[in-house]
Write an enzyme that holds these catalytic residues in place. Structure first.
Site, PDB file in Angstrom:
ATOM      1  CG  ASN A 101      -1.936  -1.150   1.310  1.00  0.00           C
ATOM      2  OD1 ASN A 101      -2.072  -1.786  -0.052  1.00  0.00           O
ATOM      3  ND2 ASN A 101      -2.413  -1.311   2.363  1.00  0.00           N
ATOM      4  CG  HIS A 118       3.919  -1.775  -4.432  1.00  0.00           C
ATOM      5  ND1 HIS A 118       2.717  -2.298  -4.887  1.00  0.00           N
ATOM      6  CD2 HIS A 118       4.820  -2.333  -5.115  1.00  0.00           C
ATOM      7  CE1 HIS A 118       2.768  -3.632  -5.347  1.00  0.00           C
ATOM      8  NE2 HIS A 118       4.166  -3.657  -5.613  1.00  0.00           N
ATOM      9  CB  CYS A 126      12.596  16.260  -9.892  1.00  0.00           C
ATOM     10  SG  CYS A 126      13.081  16.842 -11.552  1.00  0.00           S
ATOM     11  CB  CYS A 150      16.376  20.493 -12.849  1.00  0.00           C
ATOM     12  SG  CYS A 150      15.212  19.193 -12.711  1.00  0.00           S
ATOM     13  N   GLY A 187      -5.274  -9.150   3.359  1.00  0.00           N
ATOM     14  CA  GLY A 187      -5.916  -8.102   2.440  1.00  0.00           C
ATOM     15  C   GLY A 187      -5.297  -8.094   1.023  1.00  0.00           C
ATOM     16  CB  THR A 188      -2.555  -8.716  -0.580  1.00  0.00           C
ATOM     17  OG1 THR A 188      -1.944  -8.938  -1.931  1.00  0.00           O
ATOM     18  CG2 THR A 188      -1.872 -10.012   0.033  1.00  0.00           C
ATOM     19  CD  GLU A 215     -12.301 -12.424  -2.913  1.00  0.00           C
ATOM     20  OE1 GLU A 215     -13.963 -12.408  -3.136  1.00  0.00           O
ATOM     21  OE2 GLU A 215     -11.698 -12.023  -4.008  1.00  0.00           O
TER      22      GLU A 215
HETATM   23  N1  APR Z   1     -10.201  -7.402   5.157  1.00  0.00           N
HETATM   24  C1  APR Z   1      -9.409  -8.386   4.378  1.00  0.00           C
HETATM   25  N2  APR Z   1      -9.172  -8.378   2.991  1.00  0.00           N
HETATM   26  C2  APR Z   1     -10.128  -7.904   2.353  1.00  0.00           C
HETATM   27  C3  APR Z   1     -10.924  -6.693   2.945  1.00  0.00           C
HETATM   28  C4  APR Z   1     -10.961  -6.770   4.312  1.00  0.00           C
HETATM   29  N3  APR Z   1     -11.757  -5.886   4.855  1.00  0.00           N
HETATM   30  N4  APR Z   1     -11.374  -6.080   1.713  1.00  0.00           N
HETATM   31  C5  APR Z   1     -11.122  -6.614   0.601  1.00  0.00           C
HETATM   32  N5  APR Z   1     -10.082  -7.682   0.954  1.00  0.00           N
HETATM   33  C6  APR Z   1      -9.164  -8.278   0.227  1.00  0.00           C
HETATM   34  C7  APR Z   1      -9.739  -8.811  -1.228  1.00  0.00           C
HETATM   35  O1  APR Z   1     -10.757  -9.996  -1.188  1.00  0.00           O
HETATM   36  C8  APR Z   1      -8.478  -9.074  -2.190  1.00  0.00           C
HETATM   37  O2  APR Z   1      -8.177 -10.156  -2.227  1.00  0.00           O
HETATM   38  O3  APR Z   1      -8.266  -7.450  -0.256  1.00  0.00           O
HETATM   39  C9  APR Z   1      -7.526  -7.857  -1.413  1.00  0.00           C
HETATM   40  C10 APR Z   1      -7.000  -6.736  -2.228  1.00  0.00           C
HETATM   41  O4  APR Z   1      -6.606  -7.250  -3.408  1.00  0.00           O
HETATM   42  P1  APR Z   1      -5.888  -5.814  -4.557  1.00  0.00           P
HETATM   43  O5  APR Z   1      -6.908  -5.078  -5.035  1.00  0.00           O
HETATM   44  O6  APR Z   1      -5.682  -6.799  -5.734  1.00  0.00           O
HETATM   45  O7  APR Z   1      -4.901  -5.135  -3.876  1.00  0.00           O
HETATM   46  P2  APR Z   1      -3.459  -5.656  -3.807  1.00  0.00           P
HETATM   47  O8  APR Z   1      -3.326  -7.173  -3.554  1.00  0.00           O
HETATM   48  O9  APR Z   1      -2.908  -4.637  -2.659  1.00  0.00           O
HETATM   49  O10 APR Z   1      -2.758  -5.452  -5.112  1.00  0.00           O
HETATM   50  C11 APR Z   1      -1.604  -5.473  -5.324  1.00  0.00           C
HETATM   51  O11 APR Z   1      -1.778  -4.332  -7.314  1.00  0.00           O
HETATM   52  O12 APR Z   1      -2.181  -2.302  -8.802  1.00  0.00           O
HETATM   53  C12 APR Z   1      -1.640  -2.843  -7.591  1.00  0.00           C
HETATM   54  O13 APR Z   1       0.130  -1.598  -7.202  1.00  0.00           O
HETATM   55  C13 APR Z   1      -1.132  -1.823  -6.557  1.00  0.00           C
HETATM   56  O14 APR Z   1      -0.073  -2.505  -4.570  1.00  0.00           O
HETATM   57  C14 APR Z   1      -1.091  -2.888  -5.402  1.00  0.00           C
HETATM   58  C15 APR Z   1      -1.010  -4.074  -6.314  1.00  0.00           C
END
Ligand code: APR
Length: 255
Positions: A101, A118, A126, A150, A187-188, A215
């Site tokens: 994030n 990231h 710049c 610059c 949460g990824t 999920e």
């Molecule tokens: N608690 C836990 N998980 C959650 C919640 C919540 N309240 N809400 C959503 N999620 C989960 C979703 O199910 C999903 O798997 O968070 C995840 C978000 O996934 P992405 O939107 O793909 O985010 P991320 O994994 O951080 O993306 C990676 O992609 O474009 C980019 O650079 C951007 O750093 C980012 C990278």
């Protein structure tokens, strides 16, 4: 929400904890995720808004989008998930947050050891002379600003698609992952590489992997514990179970 007692047992004997976080941890603060339901990349073009080519083609559009996202971030607060991760520092010798994030919410929640893979939306630099600028300076600037030294174009200090991650930070994150006893993946979607190698490095070095997500994801079949639910609800519950144990230990040590 079922949290296995076995996991709490493992946490009791752990020294080093790593949190690998993504957009989902900030969802409960009101910041949109990138994928899944309501995800930004379902309605916006990542190529246009989050790539070097997109920026060179239309710097003002990209700048405007980042200014908009900064406004959202400024108006939000860290949620229970961010705060509990910071509170883990009370119980463990080493707690590292490796985040994808850019929203700075882990820092605002009080975490001390944060590795931003990231970048950070609150910084700019710049493109020509690499001078850094804070976000405050351009708070009202609607068009992409130029460097006062610059005249180069100023861009947000975030990693766009196709760009290298900050190498030292990534190497340190890999080392911390390999040294961790428990790696939480929070949460990824775990689909963006090389960031998604971090939990894999942890696993290869013998760490226990715990996923917290609303999920299943790409990494679910590789983790030791998959806990389905919101980060802002599950993390406090885990912390509570752990804190009860620490309190009992403390009380026993008084006798
Ligand atoms: N608690 C836990 N998980 C959650 C919640 C919540 N309240 N809400 C959503 N999620 C989960 C979703 O199910 C999903 O798997 O968070 C995840 C978000 O996934 P992405 O939107 O793909 O985010 P991320 O994994 O951080 O993306 C990676 O992609 O474009 C980019 O650079 C951007 O750093 C980012 C990278």
């Amino acid at each position: 929400m079922e949290i296995s007692s076995d996991l709490i047992e493992k946490l009791k004997s752990a020294n080093s904890i790593l949190f690998f976080t993504g957009a989902g941890i900030s969802a409960e603060s009101g910041i949109d995720t990138f994928r899944g339901k309501g995800g930004l990349w379902n309605k916006m073009s990542a190529q246009e808004l989050a790539s070097f080519d997109g920026f060179m083609k239309n710097p003002n559009l990209v700048w405007e989008w980042y200014q908009y996202r900064r406004k959202i971030v400024r108006e939000t607060e860290p949620n229970a998930g961010h705060k509990i991760i910071a509170a883990f520092e009370k119980h463990f010798d080493e707690v590292t947050v490796v985040t994808q994030n850019v929203d700075n919410l882990h820092k605002r929640a009080g975490s001390s050891n944060i590795l931003e893979l990231h970048g950070n939306i609150e910084r700019n630099f710049c493109m020509n002379c690499k001078t850094f600028y804070g976000v405050e300076k351009f708070i009202e600037t609607e068009e992409v600003p130029k460097c006062e030294k610059c005249d180069g174009l100023i861009r947000p200090d975030v990693v766009w698609f196709g760009e290298m991650l900050p190498q030292e930070i990534f190497a340190k994150a890999e080392r911390k992952a390999a040294d961790s006893d428990i790696c939480f993946i929070v949460g990824t979607s775990a689909v963006v590489y090389p960031a998604a190698y971090i939990p894999i490095s942890a696993k290869e070095a013998g760490a226990t992997l715990v996923e917290i997500n609303i999920e299943s994801t790409e990494i679910t079949n590789q983790v030791d514990y998959s806990i389905i639910g919101k980060a802002g609800e599950i993390l406090p519950r885990i912390f509570e179970l752990l804190s009860t144990y620490v309190l009992v230990l403390h009380t026993l040590s008084l006798f």
